[in-house]
Write an enzyme that holds these catalytic residues in place. Structure first.
Site, PDB file in Angstrom:
ATOM      1  N   ASP A   1       0.818  -1.213   0.000  1.00  0.00           N
ATOM      2  CA  ASP A   1       0.000   0.000   0.000  1.00  0.00           C
ATOM      3  C   ASP A   1       0.852   1.265   0.000  1.00  0.00           C
ATOM      4  OD1 ASP A   1      -2.061  -1.695   0.108  1.00  0.00           O
ATOM      5  OD2 ASP A   1      -2.690  -1.216   2.165  1.00  0.00           O
TER       6      ASP A   1
ATOM      7  N   ASP B   1       0.738   4.168  -2.720  1.00  0.00           N
ATOM      8  CA  ASP B   1       0.341   5.542  -2.368  1.00  0.00           C
ATOM      9  C   ASP B   1       1.408   6.544  -2.784  1.00  0.00           C
ATOM     10  OD1 ASP B   1      -1.997   4.611  -1.368  1.00  0.00           O
ATOM     11  OD2 ASP B   1      -1.369   4.649   0.743  1.00  0.00           O
TER      12      ASP B   1
ATOM     13  N   SER C   1     -32.015  -9.924 -22.911  1.00  0.00           N
ATOM     14  CA  SER C   1     -32.151 -10.743 -21.707  1.00  0.00           C
ATOM     15  C   SER C   1     -32.002 -12.208 -22.113  1.00  0.00           C
ATOM     16  CB  SER C   1     -33.459 -10.455 -20.986  1.00  0.00           C
ATOM     17  OG  SER C   1     -34.503 -10.444 -21.901  1.00  0.00           O
ATOM     18  N   LEU C   2     -32.307 -13.118 -21.209  1.00  0.00           N
ATOM     19  CA  LEU C   2     -32.031 -14.532 -21.469  1.00  0.00           C
ATOM     20  C   LEU C   2     -33.243 -15.389 -21.151  1.00  0.00           C
ATOM     21  CD1 LEU C   2     -28.538 -14.827 -19.748  1.00  0.00           C
ATOM     22  CD2 LEU C   2     -28.973 -15.114 -22.187  1.00  0.00           C
TER      23      LEU C   2
ATOM     24  N   GLU D   1     -20.691 -19.901 -18.287  1.00  0.00           N
ATOM     25  CA  GLU D   1     -20.204 -18.818 -17.414  1.00  0.00           C
ATOM     26  C   GLU D   1     -21.107 -18.689 -16.197  1.00  0.00           C
ATOM     27  OE1 GLU D   1     -20.675 -15.299 -19.773  1.00  0.00           O
ATOM     28  OE2 GLU D   1     -19.425 -16.077 -21.389  1.00  0.00           O
TER      29      GLU D   1
ATOM     30  N   LYS E   1     -23.671 -17.053 -13.837  1.00  0.00           N
ATOM     31  CA  LYS E   1     -24.648 -15.982 -14.034  1.00  0.00           C
ATOM     32  C   LYS E   1     -24.633 -15.137 -12.762  1.00  0.00           C
ATOM     33  CE  LYS E   1     -29.279 -14.957 -15.627  1.00  0.00           C
ATOM     34  NZ  LYS E   1     -29.613 -13.946 -14.623  1.00  0.00           N
TER      35      LYS E   1
ATOM     36  N   ASP F   1     -25.404 -12.492 -10.027  1.00  0.00           N
ATOM     37  CA  ASP F   1     -26.626 -11.838  -9.581  1.00  0.00           C
ATOM     38  C   ASP F   1     -26.289 -10.424  -9.117  1.00  0.00           C
ATOM     39  OD1 ASP F   1     -29.231 -11.462  -9.006  1.00  0.00           O
ATOM     40  OD2 ASP F   1     -29.283 -12.748  -7.232  1.00  0.00           O
TER      41      ASP F   1
ATOM     42  N   ARG G   1     -28.608  -1.112 -17.651  1.00  0.00           N
ATOM     43  CA  ARG G   1     -29.306  -1.760 -18.749  1.00  0.00           C
ATOM     44  C   ARG G   1     -30.590  -1.007 -19.133  1.00  0.00           C
ATOM     45  NH1 ARG G   1     -33.245  -5.629 -19.248  1.00  0.00           N
ATOM     46  NH2 ARG G   1     -32.990  -7.018 -21.033  1.00  0.00           N
TER      47      ARG G   1
ATOM     48  N   TYR H   1     -18.541 -10.062 -19.287  1.00  0.00           N
ATOM     49  CA  TYR H   1     -18.933 -11.308 -19.947  1.00  0.00           C
ATOM     50  C   TYR H   1     -19.240 -11.164 -21.432  1.00  0.00           C
ATOM     51  CZ  TYR H   1     -23.536  -9.447 -18.647  1.00  0.00           C
ATOM     52  OH  TYR H   1     -24.628  -8.643 -18.458  1.00  0.00           O
TER      53      TYR H   1
ATOM     54  N   LYS I   1     -30.979 -21.818 -14.533  1.00  0.00           N
ATOM     55  CA  LYS I   1     -31.220 -21.143 -13.257  1.00  0.00           C
ATOM     56  C   LYS I   1     -31.198 -22.137 -12.108  1.00  0.00           C
ATOM     57  CE  LYS I   1     -33.416 -17.305 -13.120  1.00  0.00           C
ATOM     58  NZ  LYS I   1     -33.099 -15.952 -12.715  1.00  0.00           N
TER      59      LYS I   1
ATOM     60  N   CYS J   1     -47.201 -13.296  28.350  1.00  0.00           N
ATOM     61  CA  CYS J   1     -46.362 -14.357  27.791  1.00  0.00           C
ATOM     62  C   CYS J   1     -47.243 -15.378  27.067  1.00  0.00           C
ATOM     63  CB  CYS J   1     -45.578 -15.041  28.902  1.00  0.00           C
ATOM     64  SG  CYS J   1     -44.743 -16.531  28.334  1.00  0.00           S
TER      65      CYS J   1
ATOM     66  N   CYS K   1     -47.074 -18.803  29.298  1.00  0.00           N
ATOM     67  CA  CYS K   1     -47.576 -18.962  30.667  1.00  0.00           C
ATOM     68  C   CYS K   1     -48.536 -17.856  31.084  1.00  0.00           C
ATOM     69  CB  CYS K   1     -46.412 -19.071  31.649  1.00  0.00           C
ATOM     70  SG  CYS K   1     -45.480 -17.533  31.825  1.00  0.00           S
TER      71      CYS K   1
ATOM     72  N   CYS L   1     -40.549 -12.430  29.412  1.00  0.00           N
ATOM     73  CA  CYS L   1     -41.460 -13.062  30.365  1.00  0.00           C
ATOM     74  C   CYS L   1     -40.645 -13.244  31.637  1.00  0.00           C
ATOM     75  CB  CYS L   1     -41.919 -14.425  29.840  1.00  0.00           C
ATOM     76  SG  CYS L   1     -42.574 -15.489  31.150  1.00  0.00           S
TER      77      CYS L   1
ATOM     78  N   CYS M   1     -42.070 -20.785  33.784  1.00  0.00           N
ATOM     79  CA  CYS M   1     -42.689 -20.712  32.460  1.00  0.00           C
ATOM     80  C   CYS M   1     -42.383 -21.972  31.645  1.00  0.00           C
ATOM     81  CB  CYS M   1     -42.191 -19.467  31.720  1.00  0.00           C
ATOM     82  SG  CYS M   1     -42.787 -19.389  30.020  1.00  0.00           S
TER      83      CYS M   1
HETATM   84  S1  IVH Z   1     -25.130 -12.550 -21.313  1.00  0.00           S
HETATM   85  C1  IVH Z   1     -27.588 -12.352 -24.593  1.00  0.00           C
HETATM   86  N1  IVH Z   1     -23.645 -13.465 -19.387  1.00  0.00           N
HETATM   87  O1  IVH Z   1     -28.262 -11.906 -16.837  1.00  0.00           O
HETATM   88  C2  IVH Z   1     -26.706 -12.105 -23.537  1.00  0.00           C
HETATM   89  N2  IVH Z   1     -25.577 -12.207 -18.850  1.00  0.00           N
HETATM   90  O2  IVH Z   1     -31.038 -12.437 -17.901  1.00  0.00           O
HETATM   91  C3  IVH Z   1     -27.290 -11.451 -22.380  1.00  0.00           C
HETATM   92  N3  IVH Z   1     -25.928 -11.906 -16.458  1.00  0.00           N
HETATM   93  O3  IVH Z   1     -29.142  -8.780 -18.086  1.00  0.00           O
HETATM   94  C4  IVH Z   1     -26.364 -11.317 -21.301  1.00  0.00           C
HETATM   95  N4  IVH Z   1     -24.140 -12.989 -15.779  1.00  0.00           N
HETATM   96  O4  IVH Z   1     -27.403  -8.888 -16.264  1.00  0.00           O
HETATM   97  C5  IVH Z   1     -24.740 -12.769 -19.713  1.00  0.00           C
HETATM   98  N5  IVH Z   1     -22.243 -14.329 -17.740  1.00  0.00           N
HETATM   99  C6  IVH Z   1     -23.325 -13.623 -18.082  1.00  0.00           C
HETATM  100  C7  IVH Z   1     -24.164 -13.048 -17.116  1.00  0.00           C
HETATM  101  C8  IVH Z   1     -25.299 -12.348 -17.546  1.00  0.00           C
HETATM  102  C9  IVH Z   1     -25.206 -12.308 -15.397  1.00  0.00           C
HETATM  103  C10 IVH Z   1     -27.189 -11.158 -16.379  1.00  0.00           C
HETATM  104  C11 IVH Z   1     -27.214  -9.899 -17.204  1.00  0.00           C
HETATM  105  C12 IVH Z   1     -28.425  -9.976 -18.068  1.00  0.00           C
HETATM  106  C13 IVH Z   1     -29.209 -11.044 -17.409  1.00  0.00           C
HETATM  107  C14 IVH Z   1     -29.985 -11.777 -18.465  1.00  0.00           C
END
Ligand code: IVH
Length: 695
Positions: free
Chosen positions: A35, A39, A86-87, A122, A124, A126, A145, A232, A320, A415, A418, A433, A439
């Protein structure tokens, strides 16, 4: 005045060097300087920039929170070059294979040979999806997004994330980098702890904390929170082409973006299925939350052919996992009396599927926590359940409460077990209590805890409750007055089983002092604290003589807990229980073998244990470490030297990884013990706390 060439060169050099160290630290997790040295580089750069303001550029590492940046009034809209899609979802292997089948059919109808299909799997993440726009190598705009076409411009906030490069080399004209920002779990727990201690509301989960942080109008606040990112993919691009998704990921890695190292390529659906299960097993031990696995067709050339349906590309799918959090209605808050008389709220919920089971009740922890979260009957609430952990209500969705008048839940005046009038002593956050000895509710809870802590085989929860109901026992001590004759009279018992149970009860008298202390069920004294207290004082008499200040000398015990323990140990009911257990021969002092070896070879070393070790019980591992002079504490901090992690390690592992604490498995622990000449461990005995060990 133009800056001299030397200053210009040095500024350039420093920026590259600092960006390189940021990359090593925040992306590769492999820093090469300390560090102070880091710095010093930043200070030198700041000084040069102050001397030669004309050299200041927005991509300078000193400008992550740019000087003079103002909090925004609102976020601007930002249109993505290419939409953020989206997926579609697959819940489990069958749905995944169905997707793969559809893929093949499509390719066949397009006259494309399916044989060469390859997949990339990959995690996913959250978190929150974002898009980073680079023009001529410079990070010029970052956006959420939004609706997929237009998002919010959160550039100022994204600039504070050190894993995001402000400038990239050999860059195409324009490129959009897509990724997910997230709050590391360990840091999230700390943030919530800190907020709770300041009386602020806590975040329901890391994702909400990420959303709340990235939508801060003041970038200083964002900068103070350690968000990170996994990249990703690539959105719009000009001046570069990619044949495959793997090429995109490789390009990202080569250009200093953070791409997960466990992303993998596969030839067959079977391999993908196996990989998805692999991720699911690791889910709990990662430092970031994932809710599934994204599987993508590797060949970008096929993406166009396969196309998009609605907003979902046909060439990718999200496998999922079953959710470990869910949203449902809190129908009613019900109160139970705990083993020390405290009234404890729990939630009656609209049944909801979470973590693979249906949940209809969940804990609300305690009165203080309930008041802080402000969950009310009628609210929509977030519920979580992981592994064998009791379901919990994390937080209400206050934004959905609008227009409704919901009352705060209050502890009852009488309580529930009791009927005694409840009291809330001044300064206390608990309603209790006061009928401590009489009790039946408190007794029930105390016996339940005691039998769990003492791990008496054959005295499961059901039998213990039955003995209480039938009047065979009245409190924990009376377990030791049971006779085989009396037990054998009960339905379902014979002479042999009754005698076996008595033998087990007898055996439990040999339980170590720390375990007995834990079994007393004193508030705030869990297994780790009880063991530490036992070890520090050596005997119950020494503990009873100690004042609160002396108790704070025990590792991990602060003044508040010490004071409450002192009060407990002055309570007639507790003293009587101790006396009755003592009369019956339970151990209220350490045996010689248990006394920690003062000045042992592991003195100064602090260990934390987590998860189930393959052959050593927790008792045994603790004993061995202590016998060599080491300390065992309950939570990972900067002072922890080693985390010993077994199966199902939980968040301690994430925390240790974040703090760079050395992590050992059982073999690693054995090696250290062997190095210092500790005695050979004995095979696994019942591990502690037993109610947590039996899965
Ligand atoms: S690919 C077509 N890769 O999942 C490709 N998405 O439900 C669309 N997410 O809005 C995204 N990890 O926020 C992709 N390795 C990953 C991901 C990923 C998380 C999320 C992303 C997207 C949502 C789709």
């Amino acid at each position: 005045m133009a800056a001299p060439a030397a200053a210009r060169r040095r500024v350039d050099e420093l920026r590259r060097e600092i960006a390189g160290h940021d990359h090593r630290y925040y992306v590769l997790d492999d820093p090469t300087i300390g560090d102070d040295a880091y710095d010093a580089l930043l200070d030198e750069l700041r000084e040069l920039e102050a001397e030669h303001p004309e050299l200041l550029t927005p991509d300078s590492p000193t400008q992550r929170v740019a000087g003079g940046t103002r909090p925004l009034d609102r976020f601007e809209q930002a249109r993505h070059l290419e939409p953020m899609l989206s997926l579609g979802n697959a819940r489990g292997a069958d749905e995944f294979r169905a997707w793969e089948g559809r893929l093949h059919n499509r390719l066949r109808s397009l006259d494309i040979a399916p044989g060469e299909l390859r997949f990339v799997a990959e995690p996913k993440i959250d978190g929150i999806a974002i898009s980073l726009l680079y023009e001529g190598g410079e990070f010029v705009r970052g956006a959420t997004r939004g609706d997929g076409v237009t998002g919010e411009d959160v550039t100022q906030n994204l600039r504070t994330i050190k894993a995001i490069p402000l400038r990239i080399d050999d860059a195409p004209k324009t490129i959009e980098v897509r990724g997910e920002i997230y709050f590391p779990r360990g840091a999230f727990a700390e943030l919530n702890e800190q907020r709770a201690s300041e009386g602020l509301s806590t975040f329901a989960n890391p994702r909400n904390a990420t959303a709340g942080t990235i939508r801060q109008l003041d970038p200083e606040i964002t900068a103070s929170r350690p968000l990170s990112i996994w990249c990703y993919g690539i959105g719009g691009h000009d001046g570069i082409e990619f044949a495959t998704h793997s090429d995109e990921l490789e390009w990202l890695r080569d250009h200093a973006f953070k791409v997960n190292g466990d992303v993998s390529g596969h030839e067959t659906a079977d391999e993908v299925v196996e990989r998805c299960r692999w991720w699911e097993e690791r889910r709990e031990s990662l430092d970031f939350e994932i809710d599934g696995v994204v599987v993508k067709v590797d060949q970008r050339t096929l993406w166009r052919e396969l196309g998009v349906s609605g907003r979902e590309p046909r060439w990718a799918i999200a496998w999922k996992f079953p959710p470990i959090t869910a949203t449902t209605r809190l129908n009613k808050v019900v109160w139970n009396v705990g083993r020390t008389g405290r009234l404890l709220p729990f939630a009656m919920l609209e049944p909801v599927h979470v973590g693979g089971v249906t949940v209809s009740t969940a804990t609300l922890h305690n009165e203080e926590d309930l008041a802080r979260k402000d969950a009310r009957e009628g609210d929509e609430v977030v519920v979580t359940r992981a592994g064998d952990v009791i379901p919990q209500v994390i937080a209400p969705l206050i934004q959905r409460r609008k227009g409704k008048r919901l009352r705060r839940a209050k502890p009852p005046k009488k309580c529930p077990a009791c009927g005694t009038e409840t009291v809330k002593p001044e300064e206390s956050v608990w309603t209790i209590c006061p009928n401590r000895r009489g009790c039946p509710g408190q007794n029930f809870q105390l016996v339940k805890h005691f039998r769990g802590a003492m791990d008496i085989e054959g005295l499961g929860e059901k039998n213990a409750m039955r003995f209480l109901d039938e009047g065979l026992i009245t409190d924990p001590a009376s377990i030791y007055d049971l006779t085989a004759e009396r037990i054998a009279e009960l339905d379902g018992f014979g002479e042999t089983s009754a005698q076996a149970l008595i033998a087990e009860i007898e055996r439990s008298k040999q339980s170590p002092f720390g375990r007995v202390l834990y079994a007393l069920g004193l508030p705030g004294i869990g297994w780790v604290n009880a063991t530490a207290i036992g070890e520090h004082f050596g005997s119950i008499d020494a503990l009873l003589d100690a004042d609160a200040e002396a108790i704070t000398e025990v590792d991990g015990i602060g003044p508040v807990l010490a004071e409450s323990l002192r009060e407990e140990l002055a309570d007639e009911a507790v003293l009587e229980l101790i006396a009755r257990l003592r009369e019956r021969g339970l151990r209220f002092e350490l045996s010689e073998a248990e006394r920690r070896a003062e000045g042992g070879p592991l003195e100064e070393k602090t260990f934390v244990l987590t998860g189930t070790l393959p052959t050593l019980s927790r008792d045994e591992a603790t004993r061995l470490i202590r016998a060599a002079g080491g300390k065992v504490t309950g939570s990972v901090s900067k002072n922890t030297d080693y985390l010993v992690a077994g199966d199902s390690p939980g968040t301690k592992l994430a925390k240790a990884e974040e703090l760079d604490t050395e992590i050992l498995d059982e073999d690693g622990l054995r090696e250290i013990l062997a190095e210092v000449g500790a005695p050979e461990p004995t095979p696994k005995q019942a591990a502690l706390p037993p109610e947590r060990q039996r899965r």
